[in-house]
Enzyme design. Structure first.
Site, PDB file in Angstrom:
ATOM      1  N   LYS A 114       0.850  -1.183   0.000  1.00 32.57           N
ATOM      2  CA  LYS A 114       0.000   0.000   0.000  1.00 32.57           C
ATOM      3  C   LYS A 114       0.891   1.242   0.000  1.00 32.57           C
ATOM      4  CE  LYS A 114      -3.788   1.980   2.803  1.00 32.57           C
ATOM      5  NZ  LYS A 114      -4.623   1.712   3.995  1.00 32.57           N
ATOM      6  N   SER A 195      -9.444   2.094   2.909  1.00 32.79           N
ATOM      7  CA  SER A 195      -8.287   2.777   2.333  1.00 32.79           C
ATOM      8  C   SER A 195      -7.335   1.813   1.644  1.00 32.79           C
ATOM      9  CB  SER A 195      -7.562   3.597   3.400  1.00 32.79           C
ATOM     10  OG  SER A 195      -6.885   2.785   4.322  1.00 32.79           O
ATOM     11  N   SER A 219      -9.894  -0.865   7.266  1.00 26.96           N
ATOM     12  CA  SER A 219      -9.303  -0.684   5.938  1.00 26.96           C
ATOM     13  C   SER A 219      -8.503  -1.864   5.409  1.00 26.96           C
ATOM     14  CB  SER A 219      -8.435   0.577   5.923  1.00 26.96           C
ATOM     15  OG  SER A 219      -9.262   1.717   5.964  1.00 26.96           O
TER      16      SER A 219
END
Length: 531
Positions: A114, A195, A219
């Site tokens: 990420k 997210s 998330s």
């Protein structure tokens, strides 16, 4: 779940389920994963070890697939940047294996990070914001160092909800100014959630063997749920948060996202600096004799989710588990509801300012106040769809010595730990808690922002407590994946992974994505809607 809790919750090839005859889907064969990229992470570990495939060939296959699906075709937009050194690193891995010097099981396995996680590769860590487009730190976060020590190939960085979905109360999951909007590969117009949306989509679409996501409040779990993959949020502190753009030190954690539970365990072995081997407890009999607390208060009202959840419970019961219904739960602290967001805002301001101070001189926004000004000066790029109310509220917060902060932290922890998960486990004499992992994903809505149906699940409790939580696919609703959650107390990580594995082995309900433009491409939907 209340609207405010819902907003907070978003901060932060196996055996597919067989649709009923009336649920036939339109398949676009050119996008379906096939060959080496369709294999799960454990299968790839085995193939690399046996010499059945080289890391270079595997890495190139993923790069080709990214070009086909992420940059072209359905344009998933799940990946922000690719590592220019990926192929040389893969060649080095192949040489190690040829010499008999493999660094570990993951040697040569391509994984994605990420884009709020630092790596020493020549890629910026942007958190999805143009303000950090030059944030090339040249350092590995400890979790990346752990993956690299086993020889994993850092393939690239995944798109995300900008600033991990902690910029505005009316934000849109999966959108960032750097990467645009992430699209769910099961239905391209459906919300990819949370997210860590890019990590969830990339794994579901077989763009890498696995990915690392981060969670503050939902998330990892939510994007894993709606993209039909396995996601694991560890006990907070198990995986170091150093070198990760922060929101809340008391709730933040990184975690693995893969196709299978065993793949999750293999990644966590590298990410966790301890000596635990999370694969050792993986047994199809792990649920036998266990008492399971069924969080009925969190199953929601959606008929399809409740039917899938009932079927999942039947699988667990058939494995020898005893089901214990928990019908009601209310947070114990009177100020709980009013404490959840301020707690995060206080910690966000403090930890983000500390992080920005460590960035290279090429990063000119060194404080939250300067980020707010940057967004205002570049509103056409940074704020075309929603504002920065959470940034502004966070900036107004005082230091972590404020009584409001210490009181908020105490209220949240008391309600979700001592009088939350720990109380439920003890009071009902159960080994773990289960619930649906979330609602059926709604459509992406750039006009209204995230508009979710009634929430299902209790991931907010595990997130705020900082306790382990795993989601495993339990099928799909009209082609949109749904999962089941396994939740435990602090330090129960290995046990929760084992419980998820036992269910996964008995159910085998991971749905493969079909890249439909919308639900209207499903026969049962189009037949009902067109007369």
């Amino acid at each position: 779940m209340t609207a405010s809790l819902m907003a907070l919750f978003l901060a932060g090839c196996g055996n597919p389920s067989q649709p009923a005859e009336q649920d036939a889907v339109t398949v676009i064969p050119s996008y379906e994963a096939a060959g080496i990229v369709a294999k799960t992470l454990p299968e790839l570990v085995e193939d690399l070890g046996a010499g059945a495939v080289t890391s270079e060939a595997l890495t190139q296959a993923y790069l080709d697939r990214i070009a086909l699906l992420d940059r072209d075709g359905p344009r998933l937009q799940s990946i922000i940047s690719l590592n220019p050194n990926a192929l040389p690193l893969a060649r080095a891995s192949d040489q190690r294996r040829a010499n008999g010097d493999a660094l570990g099981p993951l040697d040569g396995v391509p994984v994605l990070l990420k884009d709020n996680i630092e790596s020493l590769d020549p890629m910026p860590t942007t958190a999805g914001s143009l303000a950090l487009k030059d944030n090339i730190t040249g350092r590995d976060s400890p979790l990346v160092a752990g993956l690299r020590a086993q020889g994993a190939i850092i393939l690239g960085k995944t798109n995300l909800s900008q600033w991990a979905n902690f910029r505005d109360s009316n934000s849109m999951s999966g959108w960032s100014s750097v990467g645009g909007q992430v699209h769910n590969p099961h239905m391209l117009d459906r919300n990819p959630c949370g997210s860590s949306s890019g990590s969830g989509v990339a794994v579901a679409a077989s763009l890498a063997a696995g990915a690392v996501g981060t969670e503050t409040n939902g998330s990892i779990i939510c994007p894993s749920n709606v993209n039909g993959i396995v996601g694991f949020k560890p006990t907070v502190g198990l995986v170091s948060q150093e070198g990760i753009v922060p929101i809340s030190p008391s709730q933040d954690t990184a975690g693995p996202m893969t196709h299978t539970v065993r793949g999750t365990a293999l990644m966590l072995n590298a990410m966790d600096p301890g000596d635990e081997d999370y694969t050792l407890g993986l047994s199809p009999d792990a649920l036998n004799g266990m008492r399971i607390g069924v969080m009925r208060f969190a199953e929601g009202s959606n008929k399809d989710i409740k039917e899938h959840f009932a079927a999942a419970l039947a699988v667990m019961e058939a494995q020898g588990a005893t089901l214990v219904d928990i019908d009601a739960f209310e947070p114990a602290a009177e100020n709980y509801q009013a404490s959840t967001l301020p707690l995060l805002e206080y910690e966000f301001k403090d930890s983000l300012n500390a992080y920005l101070a460590t960035t290279p001189e090429t990063v000119t926004t060194r404080t939250l106040r300067e980020l707010i000004a940057f967004n205002e000066a570049h509103a056409d790029q940074e704020m075309p769809l929603f504002g920065q109310s959470i940034f502004e509220e966070s900036e107004a917060r005082g230091p972590l010595t404020d009584p409001q902060y210490t009181g908020a932290k105490a209220a949240v922890r008391f309600s979700t730990r001592e009088q939350g998960i720990d109380r439920l486990l003890a009071e009902y004499d159960v080994n773990l808690l289960v619930a649906p992992s979330g609602p059926v994903a709604p459509r992406i809505d750039p006009v209204n922002g995230d508009v979710w149906p009634e929430w299902a699940g209790a991931g907010w409790m595990a997130a705020q407590a900082g306790y382990p939580h795993m989601t495993v696919p339990m099928g799909d609703v009209h082609g949109i994946p749904v999962g089941v959650s396994f939740i435990g107390s602090a330090g129960d990580d290995a046990a929760i992974i084992a419980y998820g594995y036992a269910y996964e082995q008995a159910s085998q309900l991971r749905p493969d994505p079909h890249y439909l433009a919308s639900a209207e491409e499903r026969l049962e939907i189009s037949t009902a809607m067109t007369k």
